[in-house]
Design an enzyme around this catalytic site. Sequence first.
Site, PDB file in Angstrom:
ATOM      1  N   GLU A   9      16.685  13.331  33.980  1.00 54.51           N
ATOM      2  CA  GLU A   9      15.706  13.428  32.892  1.00 54.51           C
ATOM      3  C   GLU A   9      15.609  14.827  32.287  1.00 54.51           C
ATOM      4  O   GLU A   9      15.039  14.981  31.214  1.00 54.51           O
ATOM      5  CB  GLU A   9      14.326  12.969  33.391  1.00 54.51           C
ATOM      6  N   SER A  40     -11.994  15.303  13.276  1.00 53.63           N
ATOM      7  CA  SER A  40     -11.987  16.759  13.388  1.00 53.63           C
ATOM      8  C   SER A  40     -11.020  17.401  12.408  1.00 53.63           C
ATOM      9  O   SER A  40     -11.081  18.594  12.151  1.00 53.63           O
ATOM     10  CB  SER A  40     -11.574  17.161  14.800  1.00 53.63           C
ATOM     11  N   GLY A  41     -10.104  16.600  11.881  1.00 53.23           N
ATOM     12  CA  GLY A  41      -9.085  17.185  11.015  1.00 53.23           C
ATOM     13  C   GLY A  41      -7.784  17.425  11.761  1.00 53.23           C
ATOM     14  O   GLY A  41      -6.757  17.679  11.149  1.00 53.23           O
ATOM     15  N   GLY A  42      -7.814  17.334  13.086  1.00 56.14           N
ATOM     16  CA  GLY A  42      -6.584  17.457  13.864  1.00 56.14           C
ATOM     17  C   GLY A  42      -5.782  16.169  13.754  1.00 56.14           C
ATOM     18  O   GLY A  42      -6.289  15.135  13.323  1.00 56.14           O
ATOM     19  N   ILE A  43      -4.535  16.240  14.175  1.00 55.13           N
ATOM     20  CA  ILE A  43      -3.661  15.075  13.989  1.00 55.13           C
ATOM     21  C   ILE A  43      -4.122  13.878  14.820  1.00 55.13           C
ATOM     22  O   ILE A  43      -4.037  12.740  14.367  1.00 55.13           O
ATOM     23  CB  ILE A  43      -2.184  15.424  14.281  1.00 55.13           C
ATOM     24  N   ASP A  44      -4.656  14.122  16.019  1.00 55.27           N
ATOM     25  CA  ASP A  44      -5.012  12.988  16.872  1.00 55.27           C
ATOM     26  C   ASP A  44      -6.146  12.163  16.264  1.00 55.27           C
ATOM     27  O   ASP A  44      -6.061  10.935  16.184  1.00 55.27           O
ATOM     28  CB  ASP A  44      -5.401  13.461  18.280  1.00 55.27           C
ATOM     29  N   SER A  45      -7.193  12.844  15.831  1.00 57.68           N
ATOM     30  CA  SER A  45      -8.305  12.058  15.282  1.00 57.68           C
ATOM     31  C   SER A  45      -7.932  11.490  13.913  1.00 57.68           C
ATOM     32  O   SER A  45      -8.392  10.407  13.533  1.00 57.68           O
ATOM     33  CB  SER A  45      -9.606  12.861  15.228  1.00 57.68           C
ATOM     34  N   THR A  46      -7.061  12.179  13.189  1.00 54.05           N
ATOM     35  CA  THR A  46      -6.653  11.667  11.879  1.00 54.05           C
ATOM     36  C   THR A  46      -5.828  10.392  12.031  1.00 54.05           C
ATOM     37  O   THR A  46      -6.054   9.393  11.333  1.00 54.05           O
ATOM     38  CB  THR A  46      -5.842  12.736  11.113  1.00 54.05           C
ATOM     39  N   HIS A  70      18.409  15.409  38.754  1.00 50.93           N
ATOM     40  CA  HIS A  70      17.408  14.944  37.780  1.00 50.93           C
ATOM     41  C   HIS A  70      18.075  14.592  36.442  1.00 50.93           C
ATOM     42  O   HIS A  70      18.339  15.483  35.648  1.00 50.93           O
ATOM     43  CB  HIS A  70      16.362  16.031  37.545  1.00 50.93           C
ATOM     44  N   LYS A 117       2.380  13.196  22.555  1.00 49.44           N
ATOM     45  CA  LYS A 117       2.126  13.908  21.292  1.00 49.44           C
ATOM     46  C   LYS A 117       3.230  13.693  20.246  1.00 49.44           C
ATOM     47  O   LYS A 117       2.955  13.487  19.071  1.00 49.44           O
ATOM     48  CB  LYS A 117       1.983  15.404  21.585  1.00 49.44           C
ATOM     49  N   CYS A 176      15.748  12.008  43.281  1.00 49.82           N
ATOM     50  CA  CYS A 176      15.384  13.102  44.169  1.00 49.82           C
ATOM     51  C   CYS A 176      14.517  12.612  45.331  1.00 49.82           C
ATOM     52  O   CYS A 176      14.992  11.865  46.169  1.00 49.82           O
ATOM     53  CB  CYS A 176      14.682  14.164  43.328  1.00 49.82           C
ATOM     54  N   TYR A 177      13.235  12.956  45.375  1.00 47.61           N
ATOM     55  CA  TYR A 177      12.365  12.444  46.442  1.00 47.61           C
ATOM     56  C   TYR A 177      12.422  10.910  46.480  1.00 47.61           C
ATOM     57  O   TYR A 177      12.454  10.298  47.555  1.00 47.61           O
ATOM     58  CB  TYR A 177      10.928  12.911  46.205  1.00 47.61           C
ATOM     59  N   GLY A 186       9.441  14.576  43.775  1.00 51.87           N
ATOM     60  CA  GLY A 186       8.147  15.034  44.260  1.00 51.87           C
ATOM     61  C   GLY A 186       8.335  16.256  45.134  1.00 51.87           C
ATOM     62  O   GLY A 186       9.445  16.512  45.619  1.00 51.87           O
TER      63      GLY A 186
END
Length: 514
Positions: A173, A225-231, A171, A370, A83-84, A56
């Site tokens: 990560e 919408s045709g985007g990957i998320d809604s598909t 870190h 994503k 870290c923090y 942080g």
Amino acid sequence: MQHEDLVVVLDFGSQYTQLIARRIREAGVYSEIHPCTADPAAIKALGPRALVLSGGPASVLEPGSPGLNPEFLSSGLPVLGICYGMQLLARDLGGRVASAMDREYGRAEFEIIEDCPLWEGLDQARLKVWMSHGDKVEALPAGFRVLGRTQSVDMAAIGDPDRRIYALQFHPEVAHTERGERIVNNFLFKVAGIRPGWTMASFVDKSVRDMAGKIGDAGVVLGLSGGIDSTVTAVLLHKAIGRRLRCIFVDNGLLRMGERQEVIGFLEEHFELNVKCVDAAELFVGRLAGVVDPEAKRKIIGATFIEIFEREARALEGVEFLAQGTLYPDVIESESFRGPSAVIKSHHNVGGLPEKMDLKLVEPLRELFKDEVRKVAYELGLPEAIIWRHPFPGPGLAIRIIGEVTEERLEVLRRADRIVQAELLASGWYRKVWQGFAVLLPLKTVGVMGDDRTYENVAALRVVDSLDAMTADWSRLPSELLARISNRIINEVKGVNRVVLDISSKPPSTIEWE
Ligand code: XMP
């Protein structure tokens, strides 16, 4: 969804918090981020197997800096502080933290000085690591040992093996930390004894079962919408409730060439999705007549979309749920410890609909990043053309036509844009860049074609590299590819006689021109 093996990341505001959760998930363990202010009882109720305290920007030495509720430590769970998070553990467990005289930022060399489960299988005593903090631990809490150091930090890794509490100044990560992935995995598997079980196949099974139970016999409506998320949302829901999922696809006339057929045609054919296509091009383009201001365009498009969607959804019988393709980063942002204001983004979703229509929400992707959505898409058998489709804004080509949107200008842009898409695909660059498209400028300039003087539009080429659209840089495409795109647009698209290349980064520019 209930998860057997959950690791909770408590967020103290680090820019890397999401990365921590992603690394854990990449190891096959489900992980969720919660603000550091979360109620320990609520977290306990989730049944986590381990806790990670993020880094942080604050200093534990400053009054008012975020603290750690002691109940988190009395739970007996394995803890990794980064870290923090390390400084908090050290301070709260009875050690001492001081401001470092010579701060170590960026790369540092870390040296292991005592064996512990975190270092299993590293087979090297020195690691290049990534540091980003000004404070350091100066005195150990009782029961802790020093496990590693860097040149300027004597206690760069500490741990109490009996209580299974470990803390790192660096870190693990971030990609710059050598073997960081192994260190995270060792914490999960060797320290916390978790077994990996989070896969996208298990997610699909669980999600389909959960949704079927939650929805019962009701109907669900989804704006496709045709985007990957809604598909992906649509295909998952279809698996759960079949044709009781009603998809509404609004053709607003602002889509790219062939888009409607490519996406909707495919979904209907291969998944037998229940899709209603609403032809509203005339309505949208009509309402945009004479409108030049980009915010005004967005408002008109958003309001018209909601109006049509609402009308169509109301006409359906037995619908009790509205499905949305919300992703985990949106969920984290809205619950963020830093507050939603830390992120500047205003996206045109179906905002406000559920309250107005009295619908309950179903959001099957709200636990996913994503890249996980893409993996689910593979799992569901979606084609690469949909999985790797570039993001496309809700208001569509309207914000890529600067100035007034007309049917004629839309057609010019669609033709130019099709060439950009085709050339990016053919050259193999489509997958390498974040997004690439053409923009039509409200500007005419002089050119020559054959013996004739022309006076036509300028098109701009915008291609960017990005990880999350928050920042972006213009892609360094080979000049031969740029030449091909430019030649093809000028020769094949009537109405364009000049192509320019956008070489601005975000910030201070944005990806779209609007
Ligand atoms: P900007 O132009 O803000 O764009 O740098 C960042 C990313 O967001 C996309 N974008 C949108 N996506 N609805 C969306 O779903 C929108 O209204 C919208 N506006 C911008 C843009 O394409 C880029 O990927």
